[in-house]
Scaffold this motif. Structure first.
Motif, PDB file in Angstrom:
ATOM      1  N   LYS A 144     -10.415  -4.806 -39.842  1.00  0.00           N
ATOM      2  CA  LYS A 144      -9.761  -3.503 -39.972  1.00  0.00           C
ATOM      3  C   LYS A 144     -10.072  -2.870 -41.323  1.00  0.00           C
ATOM      4  N   GLN A 145     -10.024  -3.655 -42.385  1.00  0.00           N
ATOM      5  CA  GLN A 145     -10.344  -3.112 -43.713  1.00  0.00           C
ATOM      6  C   GLN A 145     -11.810  -2.716 -43.791  1.00  0.00           C
ATOM      7  N   GLY A 146     -12.669  -3.483 -43.104  1.00  0.00           N
ATOM      8  CA  GLY A 146     -14.085  -3.142 -43.100  1.00  0.00           C
ATOM      9  C   GLY A 146     -14.359  -1.828 -42.403  1.00  0.00           C
ATOM     10  N   ILE A 147     -13.684  -1.590 -41.293  1.00  0.00           N
ATOM     11  CA  ILE A 147     -13.845  -0.331 -40.564  1.00  0.00           C
ATOM     12  C   ILE A 147     -13.353   0.843 -41.406  1.00  0.00           C
ATOM     13  N   LYS A 148     -12.250   0.624 -42.111  1.00  0.00           N
ATOM     14  CA  LYS A 148     -11.677   1.663 -42.965  1.00  0.00           C
ATOM     15  C   LYS A 148     -12.446   1.832 -44.278  1.00  0.00           C
ATOM     16  N   LYS A 149     -13.303   0.826 -44.601  1.00  0.00           N
ATOM     17  CA  LYS A 149     -14.065   0.800 -45.858  1.00  0.00           C
ATOM     18  C   LYS A 149     -13.143   0.822 -47.070  1.00  0.00           C
ATOM     19  N   HIS A 150     -12.037   0.083 -46.965  1.00  0.00           N
ATOM     20  CA  HIS A 150     -11.056   0.013 -48.047  1.00  0.00           C
ATOM     21  C   HIS A 150     -11.106  -1.365 -48.717  1.00  0.00           C
ATOM     22  N   HIS A 151     -11.550  -1.408 -49.964  1.00  0.00           N
ATOM     23  CA  HIS A 151     -11.544  -2.639 -50.769  1.00  0.00           C
ATOM     24  C   HIS A 151     -12.223  -3.801 -50.047  1.00  0.00           C
TER      25      HIS A 151
ATOM     26  N   LEU B  35     -18.572 -10.006 -41.885  1.00  0.00           N
ATOM     27  CA  LEU B  35     -17.548  -9.337 -41.075  1.00  0.00           C
ATOM     28  C   LEU B  35     -17.059  -8.066 -41.770  1.00  0.00           C
ATOM     29  N   GLY B  36     -16.767  -8.172 -43.059  1.00  0.00           N
ATOM     30  CA  GLY B  36     -16.238  -7.028 -43.800  1.00  0.00           C
ATOM     31  C   GLY B  36     -17.210  -5.864 -43.863  1.00  0.00           C
ATOM     32  N   TYR B  37     -18.468  -6.156 -44.235  1.00  0.00           N
ATOM     33  CA  TYR B  37     -19.448  -5.080 -44.385  1.00  0.00           C
ATOM     34  C   TYR B  37     -20.100  -4.703 -43.057  1.00  0.00           C
ATOM     35  N   GLY B  38     -20.148  -5.636 -42.112  1.00  0.00           N
ATOM     36  CA  GLY B  38     -20.711  -5.322 -40.804  1.00  0.00           C
ATOM     37  C   GLY B  38     -19.810  -4.407 -39.993  1.00  0.00           C
ATOM     38  N   ALA B  39     -18.500  -4.471 -40.279  1.00  0.00           N
ATOM     39  CA  ALA B  39     -17.538  -3.657 -39.532  1.00  0.00           C
ATOM     40  C   ALA B  39     -17.780  -2.166 -39.719  1.00  0.00           C
ATOM     41  N   ARG B  40     -18.388  -1.779 -40.838  1.00  0.00           N
ATOM     42  CA  ARG B  40     -18.586  -0.346 -41.098  1.00  0.00           C
ATOM     43  C   ARG B  40     -19.510   0.312 -40.080  1.00  0.00           C
ATOM     44  N   PHE B  41     -20.318  -0.492 -39.403  1.00  0.00           N
ATOM     45  CA  PHE B  41     -21.186   0.078 -38.364  1.00  0.00           C
ATOM     46  C   PHE B  41     -20.382   0.564 -37.170  1.00  0.00           C
ATOM     47  N   LEU B  42     -19.123   0.110 -37.078  1.00  0.00           N
ATOM     48  CA  LEU B  42     -18.240   0.585 -36.012  1.00  0.00           C
ATOM     49  C   LEU B  42     -17.484   1.845 -36.424  1.00  0.00           C
ATOM     50  N   ALA B  43     -17.588   2.211 -37.708  1.00  0.00           N
ATOM     51  CA  ALA B  43     -16.813   3.338 -38.232  1.00  0.00           C
ATOM     52  C   ALA B  43     -16.997   4.643 -37.438  1.00  0.00           C
ATOM     53  N   PRO B  44     -18.236   5.017 -37.046  1.00  0.00           N
ATOM     54  CA  PRO B  44     -18.379   6.268 -36.278  1.00  0.00           C
ATOM     55  C   PRO B  44     -17.511   6.294 -35.020  1.00  0.00           C
ATOM     56  N   LEU B  45     -17.385   5.150 -34.362  1.00  0.00           N
ATOM     57  CA  LEU B  45     -16.544   5.078 -33.169  1.00  0.00           C
ATOM     58  C   LEU B  45     -15.094   5.379 -33.506  1.00  0.00           C
ATOM     59  N   PHE B  46     -14.667   4.942 -34.705  1.00  0.00           N
ATOM     60  CA  PHE B  46     -13.263   5.071 -35.070  1.00  0.00           C
ATOM     61  C   PHE B  46     -12.931   6.413 -35.727  1.00  0.00           C
TER      62      PHE B  46
END
Length: 200
Positions: free
Chosen positions: A27-34, A162-173
């Protein structure tokens, strides 16, 4: 080198299961927070627990079951509270990951929550301290050290991926409905794990 690979593969197979800690990192990775600090705290915490297990702390945990009981109920309470918060967010006003959207929590708060997800989770003691510690006993000297290094390396690789890979899902969110679904799934994970702790 066999012990190094064995430690890496066993550790990463234990960590990969979707749990409260991984859901929080995602969740933090998707939000790109810390993201860096969340990943680092998880990796360092795991390294300390793995080192304790290899040093023989697993036997101490088994000798004093009160430690497990305290962690069990404390962890369940924390997960329930966080699950309720996620559920309220899922059914609350729409929100997305647009630049003008949600403000990030403070670094201190995020680190405190990351520590709680790690250290209040009884399963982490079973996996990293007891199980890895028990497997490590089959190795001696340098081989045991390499086993520990392999296990710690797996933790670092996994959490940062996991943390940095999650950002690739950001456009979906950027779509509010996707964020609501994630919040609902996170809440379900938290409640399920809390129930397993209380009923297990």
């Amino acid at each position: 080198m066999e012990s190094l690979a064995s430690g890496f593969l066993l550790s990463i197979s234990l960590i990969m299961a979707i749990g409260a800690q991984n859901a929080f990192v995602l969740k933090q990775g998707i939000k790109k927070h810390h993201v860096f600090w969340v990943s680092l705290v998880c990796a360092v915490s795991d390294a300390l627990l793995i080192a304790a297990g290899i040093a023989g702390f697993g036997a101490a945990v088994e000798a004093f079951p009160t430690l497990e009981t305290v962690a069990r109920y404390g962890g369940a309470a924390f997960l329930i509270i966080y699950g309720i918060k996620s559920l309220m967010s899922a059914f609350g006003p729409d929100h997305s990951l647009e630049p003008e959207g949600e403000e990030p929590d403070s670094l201190v708060k995020i680190i405190a929550m990351t520590l709680a997800f790690t250290w209040l989770n009884p399963h982490v003691y079973l996996d990293t301290v007891v199980l890895l510690g028990a497997v490590a006993t089959q190795y001696e000297g340098t081989a045991r050290t390499l086993f520990g290094i392999g296990a710690m390396s797996a933790s670092g690789v996994f959490f940062f991926s996991l943390g940095y890979g999650a950002r690739f899902l950001a456009p979906l969110f950027h779509k509010p409905v996707a964020w609501k679904i994630l919040d609902a799934l996170v809440a379900m994970i938290m409640f399920t794990i809390a129930a397993s702790l209380l009923l297990g």
